[in-house]
Design a protein around this motif. Sequence first.
Motif, PDB file in Angstrom:
ATOM      1  N   ASN A 151       0.817  -1.215   0.000  1.00  0.00           N
ATOM      2  CA  ASN A 151       0.000   0.000   0.000  1.00  0.00           C
ATOM      3  C   ASN A 151       0.851   1.265   0.000  1.00  0.00           C
ATOM      4  N   TYR A 152       2.066   1.141   0.512  1.00  0.00           N
ATOM      5  CA  TYR A 152       2.937   2.321   0.620  1.00  0.00           C
ATOM      6  C   TYR A 152       3.697   2.598  -0.673  1.00  0.00           C
ATOM      7  N   GLU A 153       3.587   1.725  -1.657  1.00  0.00           N
ATOM      8  CA  GLU A 153       4.212   2.011  -2.945  1.00  0.00           C
ATOM      9  C   GLU A 153       3.631   3.320  -3.495  1.00  0.00           C
ATOM     10  N   PRO A 154       4.468   4.136  -4.154  1.00  0.00           N
ATOM     11  CA  PRO A 154       4.001   5.457  -4.622  1.00  0.00           C
ATOM     12  C   PRO A 154       2.711   5.409  -5.421  1.00  0.00           C
ATOM     13  N   GLU A 155       2.534   4.369  -6.215  1.00  0.00           N
ATOM     14  CA  GLU A 155       1.336   4.295  -7.047  1.00  0.00           C
ATOM     15  C   GLU A 155       0.109   3.847  -6.257  1.00  0.00           C
ATOM     16  N   ASN A 156       0.293   3.410  -4.994  1.00  0.00           N
ATOM     17  CA  ASN A 156      -0.825   2.876  -4.201  1.00  0.00           C
ATOM     18  C   ASN A 156      -1.186   3.723  -2.994  1.00  0.00           C
ATOM     19  N   ARG A 157      -0.296   4.589  -2.562  1.00  0.00           N
ATOM     20  CA  ARG A 157      -0.472   5.219  -1.247  1.00  0.00           C
ATOM     21  C   ARG A 157      -1.581   6.267  -1.192  1.00  0.00           C
ATOM     22  N   ASN A 158      -1.955   6.862  -2.322  1.00  0.00           N
ATOM     23  CA  ASN A 158      -3.025   7.866  -2.326  1.00  0.00           C
ATOM     24  C   ASN A 158      -4.395   7.203  -2.496  1.00  0.00           C
ATOM     25  N   TYR A 159      -5.402   7.782  -1.856  1.00  0.00           N
ATOM     26  CA  TYR A 159      -6.757   7.250  -2.023  1.00  0.00           C
ATOM     27  C   TYR A 159      -7.770   8.364  -1.799  1.00  0.00           C
ATOM     28  N   LEU A 160      -8.979   8.186  -2.350  1.00  0.00           N
ATOM     29  CA  LEU A 160     -10.060   9.148  -2.161  1.00  0.00           C
ATOM     30  C   LEU A 160     -10.691   8.919  -0.789  1.00  0.00           C
ATOM     31  N   TYR A 161     -10.548   9.897   0.053  1.00  0.00           N
ATOM     32  CA  TYR A 161     -10.989   9.799   1.448  1.00  0.00           C
ATOM     33  C   TYR A 161     -12.506   9.972   1.560  1.00  0.00           C
ATOM     34  N   ASP A 162     -13.114   9.170   2.403  1.00  0.00           N
ATOM     35  CA  ASP A 162     -14.529   9.302   2.736  1.00  0.00           C
ATOM     36  C   ASP A 162     -14.636   9.162   4.251  1.00  0.00           C
ATOM     37  N   TYR A 163     -15.134  10.213   4.926  1.00  0.00           N
ATOM     38  CA  TYR A 163     -15.087  10.239   6.389  1.00  0.00           C
ATOM     39  C   TYR A 163     -15.955   9.179   7.043  1.00  0.00           C
ATOM     40  N   LEU A 164     -16.894   8.569   6.301  1.00  0.00           N
ATOM     41  CA  LEU A 164     -17.721   7.510   6.880  1.00  0.00           C
ATOM     42  C   LEU A 164     -17.288   6.115   6.453  1.00  0.00           C
ATOM     43  N   TYR A 165     -16.860   5.960   5.210  1.00  0.00           N
ATOM     44  CA  TYR A 165     -16.679   4.624   4.659  1.00  0.00           C
ATOM     45  C   TYR A 165     -15.237   4.291   4.243  1.00  0.00           C
ATOM     46  N   ASP A 166     -14.370   5.273   4.173  1.00  0.00           N
ATOM     47  CA  ASP A 166     -12.990   4.990   3.736  1.00  0.00           C
ATOM     48  C   ASP A 166     -12.053   6.008   4.366  1.00  0.00           C
ATOM     49  N   ASN A 167     -11.654   5.735   5.602  1.00  0.00           N
ATOM     50  CA  ASN A 167     -10.782   6.670   6.308  1.00  0.00           C
ATOM     51  C   ASN A 167      -9.670   5.908   7.032  1.00  0.00           C
ATOM     52  N   CYS A 168      -8.979   6.585   7.950  1.00  0.00           N
ATOM     53  CA  CYS A 168      -7.816   5.973   8.605  1.00  0.00           C
ATOM     54  C   CYS A 168      -8.195   4.752   9.426  1.00  0.00           C
ATOM     55  N   SER A 169      -9.431   4.672   9.902  1.00  0.00           N
ATOM     56  CA  SER A 169      -9.859   3.528  10.712  1.00  0.00           C
ATOM     57  C   SER A 169     -10.421   2.403   9.859  1.00  0.00           C
ATOM     58  N   THR A 170     -11.291   2.743   8.910  1.00  0.00           N
ATOM     59  CA  THR A 170     -11.894   1.691   8.078  1.00  0.00           C
ATOM     60  C   THR A 170     -10.852   0.975   7.234  1.00  0.00           C
ATOM     61  N   ARG A 171      -9.792   1.680   6.833  1.00  0.00           N
ATOM     62  CA  ARG A 171      -8.723   1.043   6.051  1.00  0.00           C
ATOM     63  C   ARG A 171      -8.026  -0.044   6.877  1.00  0.00           C
ATOM     64  N   ILE A 172      -7.842   0.221   8.155  1.00  0.00           N
ATOM     65  CA  ILE A 172      -7.212  -0.776   9.034  1.00  0.00           C
ATOM     66  C   ILE A 172      -8.143  -1.973   9.215  1.00  0.00           C
ATOM     67  N   ARG A 173      -9.419  -1.702   9.454  1.00  0.00           N
ATOM     68  CA  ARG A 173     -10.406  -2.785   9.570  1.00  0.00           C
ATOM     69  C   ARG A 173     -10.410  -3.652   8.319  1.00  0.00           C
ATOM     70  N   ASP A 174     -10.456  -3.006   7.145  1.00  0.00           N
ATOM     71  CA  ASP A 174     -10.537  -3.748   5.889  1.00  0.00           C
ATOM     72  C   ASP A 174      -9.256  -4.520   5.603  1.00  0.00           C
ATOM     73  N   MET A 175      -8.116  -3.958   6.007  1.00  0.00           N
ATOM     74  CA  MET A 175      -6.848  -4.640   5.812  1.00  0.00           C
ATOM     75  C   MET A 175      -6.781  -5.907   6.666  1.00  0.00           C
ATOM     76  N   LEU A 176      -7.257  -5.797   7.903  1.00  0.00           N
ATOM     77  CA  LEU A 176      -7.254  -6.963   8.788  1.00  0.00           C
ATOM     78  C   LEU A 176      -8.168  -8.056   8.242  1.00  0.00           C
ATOM     79  N   ILE A 177      -9.348  -7.667   7.757  1.00  0.00           N
ATOM     80  CA  ILE A 177     -10.289  -8.642   7.196  1.00  0.00           C
ATOM     81  C   ILE A 177      -9.689  -9.298   5.957  1.00  0.00           C
TER      82      ILE A 177
END
Length: 412
Positions: A151-177
């Motif tokens: 995810n930290y590769e330059p081509e992967n690290r940016n993403y469109l943020y969504d405060y309800l469905y795609d943020n710093c917490s949901t990304r961690i949840r989804d990564m664990l799943i």
Amino acid sequence: MSNEMAKAGSAFRSVFPRLICGALSWIFAPVLLSLFIFHSQAQPQLSSQAYISLITCSPGKKLYEAFGHSALRVHDPVNKIDRTYNYGTFDFDQPGFYSNYAKGRPVFMLNVTPTLHFINSYVTENRSVFEDILNLSQQQKQRLYELLEENYEPENRNYLYDYLYDNCSTRIRDMLIKVLEEAVVFDSAHLRREYSFRELMDLYLKPQPWGDLAIDLALGSEIDAKARPYQYMFLPDFLQAAFQHAKISAGGSVIPLVKNSTVIFKAQPEEIQKSLFTPLNIFWLAFFLFLLKTVLDIRKKKFSAAPDLIFFLMTGITGILIAYIAFFSNHHARGNFNLLWALPTHALFALLLPFKRGKPVRFYFLIASVMAIIAFAGGICFFPQKMHGAVVPLILIIAMRGAVLFREMGSY
């Protein structure tokens, strides 16, 4: 002649292998170099002493810090790795940052920093930092680490943020799943009651009364839907609680997702500075001033529309902003019932007040008054959207002054 041919053949046989070797080296050297580079860049195998943990940080004083923060820590003392993966990074200097944020399409990025630097940044702000070590197998740790690095590769690290469905917490949840798949089971029994998205956000916005008002004005009825327990994890505190109550099903046995929980830093208590300059106080003061003006106008039989011009102009501008967010952005602003009282057309008709007033202007303010009454009744009784308490005096001003303007203009 035969001797010369024999000598030439002997020379060719001695040179040919070297020509072949040279050609092969030219052909395979780039391939071998690429393999070497790939091997050198491949992620190291985490040692048996490595662990991955959830880092949770308490809310800060700024509006964008009001909900706290989540990150993942990878610590391997053998390989001298101790870094924190933070999906909540943004850059104010990024081209188009503010316009993208207004449109609901901000670009956030994954940032990786030494854990000590990450923690110190929160300690200096007097924000608590908690750590929950995850109970992962060696294979699961390695897989999660590799996904984070990918995810930290330059081509992967940016993403469109969504405060309800795609943020710093949901990304961690989804990564664990993604790593554990169906092996992880979240238990919602610890949740005391059902919340809507708006109610969940309101839990953190009490110290930010003006920010709370802005969010409630901008976001529509879709955030008043009840959130599922899985969706609560868009907030760092609820993500931490979900992890602490989750289980991993492994080989017929069930183990806790969190192995150990520690407090890295506990914030020092700070005196809360209470201010009278809140939307609720200011708007109720405005209501009583308009009420006083109305009474005086009736008694003295004198009428001045200057305060009405300012009030309806500001309300109309607010309505224009709400309408833009509702219809032309990616924010969760659909079905915004605030547009029943904050009509964008208020701005236009306010500017017509100093000029000759005809029937269209007069009847517009009657309609505005009726719409405000509907907004007031609907907000209390049957609208699916929870209205902010501070808009009540504003709605009452519109209902009252709209009726006054209709009456006064009828006497011209």
